[in-house]
Design an enzyme around this catalytic site. Structure first.
Site: not given
Ligand code: ING
Length: 311
Positions: A46, A106, A123, A142, A168, A193
């Site tokens: 991503e 995205n 996304k 985001e 992601c 990411n």
């Molecule tokens: N990053 C993270 C993901 O879904 C996240 C945001 C991390 C949400 C951990 C919930 C828990 O992997 C992106 N860029 O979506």
């Protein structure tokens, strides 16, 4: 047997100061490795061209827009497209898309062996928040910088099979896989990411993040009898750690390749698209087993509707 040799091109950190050109040079090196291993398709992360900029609060939209691409391919990415086409290798990668009419997404694209863009996904599940949040140790903006995707979850007949993409956070939502599963998807590519720590809950560290990554990907693959290729941008970007753990998961939900490092690393697996058939014709024969008359809440409701209080 319809075997695609797939390379997961995990990328280590991209610092704010790194140029697109320097990043593309790293991606081309990973393509060289993929060629040396006779890959047919290479999956990049991503937002593969830049640092994960949603961690930074930028009130000035002109500054935000510097992280976006206005056309694709463009001068910076042309070497990547040319090299992939020269190698006769398909690829997918994510980037921040600014459309001619001013929309910010995205985005991920699917490029065929000739270098032609044959698929685009924007996304849909955007995590994080819109306004600066001082309670967080780092931001996750985001919802501020991107609009939700407007293309749905399409699949494409490409590379001799039926391919789909997500990005992601999408991988955490079963709806993502099922909508593609209902179109017969055989291989899903995605980049991520993922911060190694939670900006709100310090009890959630990298081990739990890596567990949730595996859990989400293996469930999605198994429950829709599809291959899933998930590729991280990882390592520490300007002091902010992100998990690695890039994976290739087979239609039985088994991990067949996993990254070991937190840097640029190519993982490779031979993905027989015919291996998706047994699951689709037996335990996950959707037509035979699904009872859609009972699933109404899934599209009728966004949030929870609690049952009435006990009388
Ligand atoms: N990053 C993270 C993901 O879904 C996240 C945001 C991390 C949400 C951990 C919930 C828990 O992997 C992106 N860029 O979506």
């Amino acid at each position: 047997m319809r075997v695609l040799r797939v390379g997961g091109a995990q990328m280590g950190p991209i610092q704010k100061a790194d140029s697109r050109q320097a990043v593309v040079a790293r991606m081309v090196k990973l393509l060289d490795q993929a060629k040396a291993q006779q890959c047919d398709l290479v999956v990049f992360p991503e937002l593969a061209l830049t640092t994960f900029f949603p961690r930074w609060y930028m009130p000035d939209q002109a500054e935000v827009d510097t992280w976006f691409e206005r056309e694709m391919p463009n001068a910076a990415t042309r070497p990547l497209f040319d090299k992939a086409a020269a190698y006769n290798i398909g690829m997918s990668f994510g980037y921040a898309e600014l459309t001619p009419d001013g929309h910010h997404f995205n985005t991920s694209i699917l490029v065929d062996r000739s270098g032609k863009i044959v698929g685009k996904y924007r996304k849909i599940h955007l995590p994080g928040h819109v306004e600066f949040d001082r309670k967080r140790t780092f931001q996750h903006l985001e919802k501020r910088y991107f609009e939700p995707g407007d293309l749905g979850f399409p699949v494409w007949r490409a590379m001799g099979g039926i391919l789909g993409m997500c990005i992601c956070n999408d991988r955490r939502w079963p709806e993502t896989y099922r909508v593609m599963g209902l179109q017969g998807v055989e291989l899903i590519t995605l980049g991520y990411n993922t911060p190694a720590v939670n900006s709100q809950r310090d009890s959630e560290g990298p081990e739990q993040r890596l567990f949730h990554n595996r859990l989400s990907l293996q469930s999605g693959a198994y429950q829709n009898s599809t291959w899933v290729v998930a590729v991280a941008k990882c390592g520490t970007e300007d002091g902010h750690p992100m998990i690695a753990g890039s994976l290739i998961v087979n239609p039985d939900g088994e991990i067949v390749a996993e990254a070991k490092s937190e840097d640029d690393e190519l993982i490779v697996a031979d993905c027989d698209l015919d291996a998706t058939i047994f699951g689709k014709e037996t335990i996950f024969d959707f037509k035979r087993h699904r009872r859609i008359e009972h699933y109404g809440r899934i599209t009728a409701q966004a949030g929870i509707v609690l049952p009435p209080e006990a009388t």
